[in-house]
Every structure is written in C-alpha cells, then in structure tokens.
Design a protein around this motif. Structure first.
Motif, short mmCIF file in Angstrom:
data_model
loop_
_atom_site.label_atom_id
_atom_site.label_comp_id
_atom_site.label_asym_id
_atom_site.label_seq_id
_atom_site.Cartn_x
_atom_site.Cartn_y
_atom_site.Cartn_z
N GLN A 223 12.83 5.68 31.31
CA GLN A 223 12.70 6.09 32.75
C GLN A 223 14.05 6.39 33.53
OE1 GLN A 223 9.66 6.08 34.10
NE2 GLN A 223 8.77 5.82 31.74
N MET A 227 14.60 9.94 35.35
CA MET A 227 14.91 10.10 36.92
C MET A 227 16.24 10.91 37.11
SD MET A 227 14.17 6.33 38.23
CE MET A 227 14.42 6.53 39.80
N LYS A 291 10.75 -1.11 42.81
CA LYS A 291 10.67 0.34 42.90
C LYS A 291 12.00 1.07 42.60
CE LYS A 291 7.54 2.41 45.27
NZ LYS A 291 6.83 3.46 44.57
N SER A 304 15.75 10.80 43.44
CA SER A 304 14.38 10.19 42.74
C SER A 304 14.00 9.10 43.08
CB SER A 304 14.79 10.46 41.08
OG SER A 304 13.95 9.99 40.43
N ARG A 306 10.58 6.60 41.75
CA ARG A 306 9.15 6.38 41.25
C ARG A 306 8.97 4.85 41.02
NH1 ARG A 306 9.64 8.57 35.12
NH2 ARG A 306 10.58 10.18 35.99
N ASP A 307 7.57 4.64 40.51
CA ASP A 307 7.17 3.19 40.35
C ASP A 307 7.75 2.85 38.83
OD1 ASP A 307 5.68 3.05 42.48
OD2 ASP A 307 4.17 3.91 41.83
#
Length: 371
Positions: A223, A227, A291, A304, A306-307
């Motif tokens: 992740q 990102m 988050k 960026s 995102r969850d």
C-alpha cells in the motif's frame, strides 16, 4: 459423544492448557494494569488556556527538541488521543529502534514543554513489553501468538467438555461437601463457562495483535509503495516544507479527522520523498482506525489519501476489543473483573492437574490407564 471421543477431547484440553497456561497467566497478570494504563500514567498537569489544540507551532517544538538533543533527529511525531499533547521523539537515526527514543512532550495549545517520565521506562513499560513480546522483539511476539492459538484450542475443548462433565449437575453449582479437588473442579468449570465468551475474544484478538509486525511489513511493501507511486515528488533541491504547513494541508484535505502520527522521510512508515500522516476518526471505534496520507516533503502538498486495507483494519479493530479501553472506566472495570476471574480459572486448572498426579501415578504402578 462416545467415551473415546471424550477422552480425546480431555487429552487435547489438558495438554493445550498445560503448555500455554503459564504464559496465559503471565499475559493476564501483565494485562491487568495495562487496562488502566491511562489512569496509572503520569499526571500531565496541563496549564489552563482557551487556546484550541494545535494552535502552537509544531516546527518550534521540533526545533526545541533537537536543540536539547544535539546530533539527533526527529523520526516521528505522536499526538495523544485524550489530551492536547504532542510527543516528539529524538533518536540517533531515522531508522533507530523505538525502544531507544528519547521523548519530549509539549502542550499543543501553548507550546509549553511538559515534564513527564520517559514512556519507555518504568512499571507500565515493563508490563507492556512483557505483555507484547517478553522483551524478545518479533520472535517473542510470534511465540506469544502461538501460545494464544493453544489457548484458543483449550477454550474450545473446554466448551466441548463442559456439557458431558456437568450433565448431572445444575448449572453453576459448586459442591463443597466432598473433596477439595472436586470443589476446585466445579469452580474451574463455573468460572470457565462464565468467562468463556470474553476469554475467547481476548485470546483471539491477542493472537491478531501478535501479527502486527508482519501486517505492517505487508502494508509497507504494497500500500505504501502504491500511494507513493500516485504522484511524483517535486524533489526541489534543498527545500523541505514546514511541518506546520503539512499539517494544515492534510487537515484541509481530510476534514473532520484527527492527526495521530507523523512519519518523516527516511523512516519505515514514510518514503525518502514523502511525509506520511496517519489520521483517525472521532468515535470510540473509528478513533482506532488509521487513514494514511502522503504529503510531498518539498512542497507539503498532499498527494495521496486512502483507507487502510482490510487486514490492517482488522488489526486496529482487535486492539480496543483486547484491552476494553473504548468504553470508558466502567468497561475497564468489567474487563479487569473478567481478567481476575480468568486468573482464577488458570490457577485452578494448574491445581487440578497437580492434584491428580498422585492418582495417575498410582494407576501407572497398578498397570491401569488413568481416567
């Protein structure tokens, strides 16, 4: 259930319990003060002020922290969930072991420094390390996770055996007119079945918590890289955005959320060109779900947001369930009482095994199988 099946379940319950009971007892004993870690923590002695949280300059707090610790760097910033304070750790490098951090604490409303004991020292720190990893790092954490799995096996097998062993007794009866061992057996069964659901939840969430290190590595490898790839950093030579500007921009980009942690470039939770900011919600449950956002280290622009993936969210959700610290002091007291009852279950289980040894020895000498 056949007699053979019962004997197999008894064998599984006995040995899964014996292997993990000492460690489960240690976890219950160390977990008890950790339930009240907020109440047992240092008195912050915050000055009275009408200034809103976050109004003081964070860059000024960082500069003062670095001036007090020449030659060190600030890898992270940590905000408190309950109080308007900021913990500024300094370390020898951006990748230093967190156990070596030196913390300075500031009031986010006034910028005044607050003198408190170091978070990585004292009674609560020792209890936390024993509870998390036995001072053994990732290896100790994973070992405790394996003990937790055995504990789950012991709980399930105990539930299966409860019916066959108590079918002729009224629920909750503790016989006191016979041997001491029978009284302890009834008490063990009663407290075991009463605390079953709680003990199962705490054990299972504890096992999930031991996977924190592998889960963090998976998030960093997948992740975090994704990102960072969403936007190329500006890479303006020699320019670094102020932390106050980064925080102002991320709060504007993600309104209604609270900044909890800031990771600076070069740390494992950021990239060489980005500042990572981790935010939470405002409810008891969402305050535990992070988050992540990335900001360009040169310009401060948020690039960026995102969850977290489901497996990281599962980890965060398991933590408040494990310690019972999402419902205030009344829930903590309930958690503590259940913890104490579980300690009695574990000690009584050891006593029952030890008290049965003479009988097993006599059966072995007579050449008959122990019951």
């Amino acid at each position: 259930m056949t007699r053979r099946a019962i004997r197999l379940w008894v064998w599984g319950h006995r040995w899964s319990s014996l292997v993990c009971t000492v460690f489960a007892l240690l976890l219950c004993l160390t977990g008890l003060p950790l339930i009240f870690k907020d109440e047992l923590g240092p008195d912050l002695k915050l000055a009275a002020t009408t200034a809103p949280p976050g109004s003081a300059s964070v860059d000024s707090m960082i500069a003062r922290s670095l001036a007090a610790r020449p030659g060190e760097v600030v890898p992270y910033l940590f905000y408190d969930r309950e109080h308007p304070i900021l913990k500024v750790p300094t370390a020898a490098s951006m990748t230093a072991d967190p156990a070596s951090f030196h913390y300075q604490v500031f009031d986010t409303r006034t910028g005044l420094q607050i003198e408190i004991p170091q978070p990585n020292e004292g009674f609560l720190y020792v209890m936390t390390r024993l509870h998390l990893d036995l001072f053994g790092g990732v290896s100790g954490t994973l070992f405790l996770g394996f003990m937790g799995l055995l504990l789950v096996v012991a709980i399930v097998s105990g539930l299966v055996l409860y019916g066959p062993f108590t079918r002729r007794l009224a629920f909750g009866v503790v016989r006191t007119d016979g041997s001491r061992r029978r009284t302890w057996l009834d008490l063990h069964n009663l407290l075991g079945i009463v605390t079953l659901a709680w003990f199962g939840v705490v054990s299972f969430t504890g096992v999930i918590n031991t996977l924190a290190a592998p889960i963090e590595l998976a998030w960093q490898a997948n992740q975090l890289v994704e990102m960072a790839a969403q936007a190329e950093p500006a890479k303006i030579e020699g320019q670094r955005a102020s932390t106050d500007a980064v925080l102002r921009d991320v709060r504007a980009a993600v309104p209604g959320m609270n900044v909890m942690t800031v990771a600076f470039p070069g740390t494992p939770f950021a990239t060489p060109s980005h500042v990572a900011i981790f935010l939470t919600g405002n409810t008891p449950i969402t305050s535990r779900i992070l988050k992540p956002a990335l900001a360009d280290a040169s310009t401060g622009q948020v690039v960026s947001v995102r969850d977290m993936p489901w497996y990281v969210t599962a980890l965060f959700m398991s933590q408040p369930l494990h310690f019972g610290d999402y419902g205030g002091l009344p829930l903590k007291i309930i958690w503590a009482l259940l913890d104490i009852a579980t300690i009695v279950v574990l000690i009584s289980g050891l006593y029952l095994w030890w008290a049965k040894r003479p009988r097993r020895d006599a059966d072995a000498e007579a050449g008959s199988p122990a019951s």
